[in-house]
Design an enzyme around this catalytic site. Structure first.
Site, PDB file in Angstrom:
ATOM      1  N   GLY A 184       4.106 -18.109 -15.738  1.00  0.00           N
ATOM      2  CA  GLY A 184       5.336 -17.698 -15.077  1.00  0.00           C
ATOM      3  C   GLY A 184       5.492 -18.232 -13.676  1.00  0.00           C
ATOM      4  O   GLY A 184       6.110 -17.598 -12.822  1.00  0.00           O
ATOM      5  N   ALA A 185       4.982 -19.429 -13.435  1.00  0.00           N
ATOM      6  CA  ALA A 185       4.993 -19.976 -12.072  1.00  0.00           C
ATOM      7  C   ALA A 185       6.228 -20.819 -11.789  1.00  0.00           C
ATOM      8  O   ALA A 185       6.261 -21.547 -10.797  1.00  0.00           O
ATOM      9  CB  ALA A 185       3.727 -20.800 -11.832  1.00  0.00           C
ATOM     10  N   ASN A 186       7.237 -20.711 -12.621  1.00  0.00           N
ATOM     11  CA  ASN A 186       8.475 -21.453 -12.376  1.00  0.00           C
ATOM     12  C   ASN A 186       9.384 -20.740 -11.379  1.00  0.00           C
ATOM     13  O   ASN A 186      10.375 -21.306 -10.920  1.00  0.00           O
ATOM     14  CB  ASN A 186       9.231 -21.669 -13.685  1.00  0.00           C
ATOM     15  N   THR A 187       9.029 -19.500 -11.024  1.00  0.00           N
ATOM     16  CA  THR A 187       9.885 -18.743 -10.118  1.00  0.00           C
ATOM     17  C   THR A 187       9.076 -17.658  -9.410  1.00  0.00           C
ATOM     18  O   THR A 187       7.956 -17.335  -9.812  1.00  0.00           O
ATOM     19  CB  THR A 187      11.061 -18.088 -10.890  1.00  0.00           C
ATOM     20  N   ILE A 189       6.923 -14.952  -7.412  1.00  0.00           N
ATOM     21  CA  ILE A 189       5.548 -14.857  -6.933  1.00  0.00           C
ATOM     22  C   ILE A 189       4.693 -15.976  -7.504  1.00  0.00           C
ATOM     23  O   ILE A 189       3.888 -16.586  -6.794  1.00  0.00           O
ATOM     24  CB  ILE A 189       4.952 -13.487  -7.308  1.00  0.00           C
ATOM     25  N   SER A 211       0.757  -3.679 -11.233  1.00  0.00           N
ATOM     26  CA  SER A 211       1.749  -3.047 -10.367  1.00  0.00           C
ATOM     27  C   SER A 211       1.305  -1.637 -10.022  1.00  0.00           C
ATOM     28  O   SER A 211       0.559  -0.999 -10.775  1.00  0.00           O
ATOM     29  CB  SER A 211       3.110  -2.983 -11.067  1.00  0.00           C
ATOM     30  N   TYR A 246       7.423  -0.427 -19.211  1.00  0.00           N
ATOM     31  CA  TYR A 246       6.899  -1.321 -18.176  1.00  0.00           C
ATOM     32  C   TYR A 246       5.649  -0.716 -17.533  1.00  0.00           C
ATOM     33  O   TYR A 246       4.623  -1.401 -17.378  1.00  0.00           O
ATOM     34  CB  TYR A 246       7.969  -1.577 -17.114  1.00  0.00           C
TER      35      TYR A 246
END
Length: 316
Positions: free
Chosen positions: A46-49, A51, A175, A200
């Site tokens: 998920g490093a396209n956006t 954090i 989280s 979540y």
């Protein structure tokens, strides 16, 4: 009515006026290590956006070869191109990874293992938040499937490469919401009852429990693992909740930027001397307390076994 409106206007005007001071207070810890990473290999999901992108940018600036593993390859390439220019590091690569599909996870791992003989840092960063009820390609409730089971399988498939590259680290982005979560073993797929908020929270608790059990099983291998809370960060994750989107717009001057949110992931990936704290939970670049459920070794072991069963793998 006019008096109330005037008071509210004055209150919010004051808040926005002092926002820089408030933001500085809530910006949190900073990764202060100057460790450089030439020759090191990193995978970030998920490093396209958000954090993940800022984490990738920092690690690339330190000389690592960084793999951006994401579902949307076009967005990934856009992020990678920006990072290459910013860091002058051409070794920022994009590979397709859809954590909601175990076939995609296996294909990513197979391709990566064919390309790379080493893996020093795995950052399980990707996630979904407050989605309407849906299931993954394999029939898992989406929060459970993407946030927990997808990363569980990915780590399993890449673990031997991490071991041969030791010292190596696995960072799981969780989280503070894990404090509200529990593991509903009687209804893991939320088929009887579903709350997008609780789903979540349950998945974030699963991240902490996975980290705890993984650390226990990795003792003596040179691979360590950490769970992190990035803080309250401006993020695309809230796109599924109109209420959270509104709150984010109102309070965006006070929450962390993506760069600030990346600091604890970077700390756990890079800081010297963290090995004795493998399996622990970090916030603002320091170890912090977890919920009683997150400290339950029996629950952690049971979740591990159930996860293996759901994924059809043997991981002793």
């Amino acid at each position: 009515m006019l008096v109330t409106l005037g008071l509210l206007t004055s209150f919010f005007s004051f808040l926005y006026m002092v926002a820089p001071s408030i933001r500085k207070f809530f910006a949190g810890g900073v990764c202060r290590t100057n460790v450089q990473l030439p020759g090191k290999v990193v995978v970030i999901t998920g490093a396209n956006t958000g954090i993940g992108k800022e984490t990738a940018r920092e690690l690339a600036s330190r000389g690592a070869r960084v793999y951006i593993a994401c579902r949307d390859v076009l967005k990934g390439e856009s992020a990678a191109s920006e990072i290459r220019v910013d860091t002058k590091n051409s070794q920022v690569l994009v590979r397709k990874l859809d954590l909601s599909d175990t076939k995609s996870i296996r294909a990513f791992a197979e391709g990566f293992l064919a390309e790379e003989k080493q893996l020093h840092i795995l950052i399980n960063n990707a996630g979904v938040m407050m989605c309407p009820y849906s299931k993954t390609a394999d029939g898992f409730e989406t929060h459970l499937g993407v946030n927990h089971l997808g990363h569980f399988l990915l780590t399993y498939l890449l673990l031997e490469r991490l071991k041969v590259s030791a010292p190596a680290r696995v960072v799981n982005v969780s989280s503070v919401a894990h404090h509200i979560g529990k593991i509903p073993f009687h209804d893991l797929q939320s088929e009887k009852r579903y709350s997008r908020g609780f789903a979540y929270c349950h998945s974030k608790l699963a991240n902490v429990l996975f980290t705890r059990e993984l650390a226990k099983r990795l003792q003596g291998t040179g691979v360590t693992t950490y769970a992190v809370h990035p803080g309250v960060v401006r993020s695309e994750l809230v796109r599924h909740s109109s209420l959270l989107c509104l709150l984010w717009r109102l309070f965006s001057p006070f929450v962390k930027t993506a760069r600030e949110g990346a600091q604890t992931s970077l700390h756990c990936a890079l800081a010297e001397g963290l090995e004795p704290l493998s399996g622990k939970y970090f916030s603002d670049c320091k170890r912090t307390w977890v919920s009683p459920r997150a400290r339950n070794n029996k629950t952690a072991e049971r979740l591990w076994n159930v996860s293996c069963e759901l994924l059809g793998i043997r991981w002793e």
